[in-house]
Design an enzyme around this catalytic site. Structure first.
Site, PDB file in Angstrom:
ATOM      1  N   ARG A  65      14.748  -0.429  47.393  1.00 55.49           N
ATOM      2  CA  ARG A  65      15.009  -0.257  48.824  1.00 55.49           C
ATOM      3  C   ARG A  65      15.064  -1.590  49.562  1.00 55.49           C
ATOM      4  NH1 ARG A  65      11.824   4.132  47.467  1.00 55.49           N
ATOM      5  NH2 ARG A  65       9.938   3.033  48.069  1.00 55.49           N
ATOM      6  N   GLU A 102       0.358   0.426  45.074  1.00 56.87           N
ATOM      7  CA  GLU A 102      -0.467   1.509  45.626  1.00 56.87           C
ATOM      8  C   GLU A 102      -0.586   2.660  44.637  1.00 56.87           C
ATOM      9  OE1 GLU A 102       1.203   3.146  49.185  1.00 56.87           O
ATOM     10  OE2 GLU A 102      -0.638   4.209  49.734  1.00 56.87           O
TER      11      GLU A 102
END
Ligand code: AMP
Length: 176
Positions: A65, A102
């Site tokens: 992205r 994460e």
């Protein structure tokens, strides 16, 4: 942060998706922002405007992205674009770096001759724990590039992603 109406416009086009890709993760979906011509243009223009004073010589984007924003920002600043990619995607000789994120861990690669001697700004869509951006920075530094700073559409400030990025300037258009 950018001015309030702009922040509001961008924020309206970020969709929260709970429990994606794993339970407990609140995923910030940028596809509504990309699909809206005004919001997409605003995000690219704001990133470019705020990155320009760092005077980079090249823009690095992080797969996947990050590419969506880094390429038009580079074009707008009259600069080239360099992709940092997941393993096995780049065809030429590569430098590799592993990092934590994460929801798991990962590896990034860059072409060995891509940023030698350049002044780089690294762009991704989201700053979460900072592991990805820090890994991308190490890749660039391994090649003798100077990392001037980072640009993100949004940061999840509660994850303290700025910490692993040291003292470099960090530009984020939205903060949660
Ligand atoms: P990190 O390395 O933890 O800073 O994670 C950053 C990378 O993971 C970026 O490439 C983001 O696209 C993606 N990412 C991590 N957490 C999220 C989230 N909650 N929502 C959307 N993207 C995320």
């Amino acid at each position: 942060m950018v001015s309030d109406p702009a922040v509001e416009l961008l924020a309206r086009h970020i969709r929260d998706v709970p429990d994606f890709p794993k339970p407990g993760i609140l995923f910030k979906d940028i596809t509504p922002l990309l699909a809206d011509a005004t919001a997409f243009r605003l995000s690219v223009h704001q990133l470019a405007e705020r990155i320009a004073p760092l005077r980079p010589t090249i823009i690095v984007g992080v797969e996947s992205r990050g590419f969506i924003f880094a390429a038009p920002v580079a074009e707008r600043l009259g600069l080239g674009f360099v992709p940092v990619r997941k393993p096995g995607k780049l065809p030429y000789r590569r430098v590799t770096e592993s990092y934590d994120l994460e929801y798991g861990s990962g590896t990034l690669e860059i072409h060995e001759d891509a940023v030698q001697g350049e002044r780089v700004v690294i762009i991704d869509d989201v700053l979460a724990t900072g592991g990805t951006a820090a890994g991308a920075a190490r890749l660039c530094q391994k090649q003798g590039a100077e990392v001037l700073g980072f640009g993100f559409v949004l940061e999840l400030s509660f994850l303290n992603g700025r910490r692993p990025l040291g003292s470099h300037p960090i530009i984020s258009l939205l903060s949660y």
